[in-house]
Design a protein around this motif. Structure first.
Motif, PDB file in Angstrom:
ATOM      1  N   GLY A 199      46.607  76.271  44.456  1.00 30.06           N
ATOM      2  CA  GLY A 199      46.154  74.936  44.171  1.00 30.06           C
ATOM      3  C   GLY A 199      45.268  74.354  45.151  1.00 30.06           C
ATOM      4  O   GLY A 199      45.071  73.142  44.873  1.00 30.06           O
ATOM      5  N   LEU A 200      45.096  75.028  46.229  1.00 29.78           N
ATOM      6  CA  LEU A 200      44.219  74.439  47.279  1.00 29.78           C
ATOM      7  C   LEU A 200      42.838  73.903  46.936  1.00 29.78           C
ATOM      8  O   LEU A 200      42.559  72.664  47.200  1.00 29.78           O
ATOM      9  N   ASP A 201      42.420  74.760  45.932  1.00 31.73           N
ATOM     10  CA  ASP A 201      40.894  74.472  45.493  1.00 31.73           C
ATOM     11  C   ASP A 201      41.144  73.283  44.568  1.00 31.73           C
ATOM     12  O   ASP A 201      39.966  72.388  44.532  1.00 31.73           O
ATOM     13  N   LYS A 202      41.991  72.631  44.017  1.00 27.93           N
ATOM     14  CA  LYS A 202      42.079  71.565  43.285  1.00 27.93           C
ATOM     15  C   LYS A 202      42.614  70.393  44.140  1.00 27.93           C
ATOM     16  O   LYS A 202      42.244  69.374  43.800  1.00 27.93           O
ATOM     17  N   ALA A 203      43.280  70.430  45.232  1.00 25.75           N
ATOM     18  CA  ALA A 203      43.641  69.579  46.058  1.00 25.75           C
ATOM     19  C   ALA A 203      42.623  68.955  47.056  1.00 25.75           C
ATOM     20  O   ALA A 203      42.477  67.944  47.443  1.00 25.75           O
ATOM     21  N   LEU A 204      41.613  69.896  47.482  1.00 24.72           N
ATOM     22  CA  LEU A 204      40.448  69.556  48.411  1.00 24.72           C
ATOM     23  C   LEU A 204      39.227  69.219  47.244  1.00 24.72           C
ATOM     24  O   LEU A 204      38.940  69.610  46.322  1.00 24.72           O
ATOM     25  N   PRO A 205      38.417  68.109  47.610  1.00 24.63           N
ATOM     26  CA  PRO A 205      37.277  67.670  47.117  1.00 24.63           C
ATOM     27  C   PRO A 205      36.177  68.635  47.268  1.00 24.63           C
ATOM     28  O   PRO A 205      36.204  69.325  48.118  1.00 24.63           O
ATOM     29  N   PRO A 206      35.467  68.711  46.338  1.00 24.19           N
ATOM     30  CA  PRO A 206      34.376  69.853  46.620  1.00 24.19           C
ATOM     31  C   PRO A 206      33.506  69.323  47.645  1.00 24.19           C
ATOM     32  O   PRO A 206      33.140  68.127  47.856  1.00 24.19           O
ATOM     33  N   PRO A 207      32.951  70.241  48.390  1.00 22.94           N
ATOM     34  CA  PRO A 207      31.920  69.922  49.302  1.00 22.94           C
ATOM     35  C   PRO A 207      30.324  69.294  48.820  1.00 22.94           C
ATOM     36  O   PRO A 207      30.212  69.668  47.488  1.00 22.94           O
ATOM     37  N   PRO A 208      30.025  68.262  49.547  1.00 27.10           N
ATOM     38  CA  PRO A 208      28.869  67.961  48.909  1.00 27.10           C
ATOM     39  C   PRO A 208      27.710  68.787  48.760  1.00 27.10           C
ATOM     40  O   PRO A 208      27.744  69.783  49.677  1.00 27.10           O
ATOM     41  N   PRO A 209      26.758  68.367  48.085  1.00 29.25           N
ATOM     42  CA  PRO A 209      25.563  69.429  47.863  1.00 29.25           C
ATOM     43  C   PRO A 209      24.744  69.381  49.229  1.00 29.25           C
ATOM     44  O   PRO A 209      24.554  68.352  50.046  1.00 29.25           O
ATOM     45  N   ALA A 210      24.463  70.578  49.675  1.00 29.50           N
ATOM     46  CA  ALA A 210      23.674  70.725  50.911  1.00 29.50           C
ATOM     47  C   ALA A 210      22.200  69.943  50.815  1.00 29.50           C
ATOM     48  O   ALA A 210      21.409  70.323  49.645  1.00 29.50           O
ATOM     49  N   GLU A 211      22.068  69.266  51.879  1.00 29.68           N
ATOM     50  CA  GLU A 211      20.629  68.547  51.726  1.00 29.68           C
ATOM     51  C   GLU A 211      20.099  68.610  53.485  1.00 29.68           C
ATOM     52  O   GLU A 211      20.623  68.547  54.330  1.00 29.68           O
ATOM     53  N   PHE A 212      18.785  68.787  53.205  1.00 31.99           N
ATOM     54  CA  PHE A 212      18.062  68.715  54.619  1.00 31.99           C
ATOM     55  C   PHE A 212      16.637  68.647  54.355  1.00 31.99           C
ATOM     56  O   PHE A 212      16.109  68.793  53.257  1.00 31.99           O
ATOM     57  N   GLU A 213      15.899  68.361  55.178  1.00 27.73           N
ATOM     58  CA  GLU A 213      14.457  67.820  55.284  1.00 27.73           C
ATOM     59  C   GLU A 213      13.723  68.971  56.027  1.00 27.73           C
ATOM     60  O   GLU A 213      14.013  69.738  57.102  1.00 27.73           O
TER      61      GLU A 213
END
Length: 147
Positions: free
Chosen positions: A89-103
């Motif tokens: 259940g760890l995948d449900k307890a942790l929030p999903p990572p934000p989408p990768a962003e870069f310039e």
């Protein structure tokens, strides 16, 4: 003083290539000012220059000595090729990572005949047109380098 020893090693890295270990047994917080000449500028400074060793001795009344001292280490006795599985259940307890962003920026040198915004080869305030303008690169951790 342990924090000061760590900082001193970082500040005067030209002189202090090995870790600085606090052996003063001084406790508490201290507020003091001290000045030294960087190792690369010491010869140019002549009699006005002061090395970090003389600075610490004369201005703080402490000694910097090169010698061996025990330091904390991490010893890895064994390594498993396969890591332990995640808890159920760890995948449900942790929030999903934000989408990768870069310039992305592409820097290209300009030719000597490139005209600036005002039609000349000379740079005006706030412009970088012209031959070999300075390039500033800002790293993700807040430091910048200039070419």
């Amino acid at each position: 003083m342990a924090d000061f020893a760590d900082d001193l090693h970082n500040w005067a890295g030209g002189y202090l290539t090995s870790p600085v270990v606090d052996q003063t047994n001084l406790k508490g917080a201290y507020d003091f000012d001290f000045k030294w000449t960087g190792k690369g500028d010491l010869a140019k400074a002549g009699a006005d220059g002061i090395s970090i060793f003389d600075c610490v001795d004369k201005q703080l009344g402490l000694k910097l000595e090169a010698k061996t001292a025990p330091l904390p280490v991490v010893f890895v006795d064994a390594v498993n090729e396969k890591p332990t599985p995640n808890a159920p259940g760890l995948d449900k307890a942790l929030p999903p990572p934000p989408p990768a962003e870069f310039e992305v920026a592409i820097l290209k040198p300009s030719s000597p005949d490139t005209k600036g915004i005002n039609g000349s080869n000379q740079r005006q305030r706030g412009q970088t047109a012209g031959r070999n303008p300075p390039v500033f690169i800002t790293y993700g951790w807040g430091k910048s380098a200039t070419r």
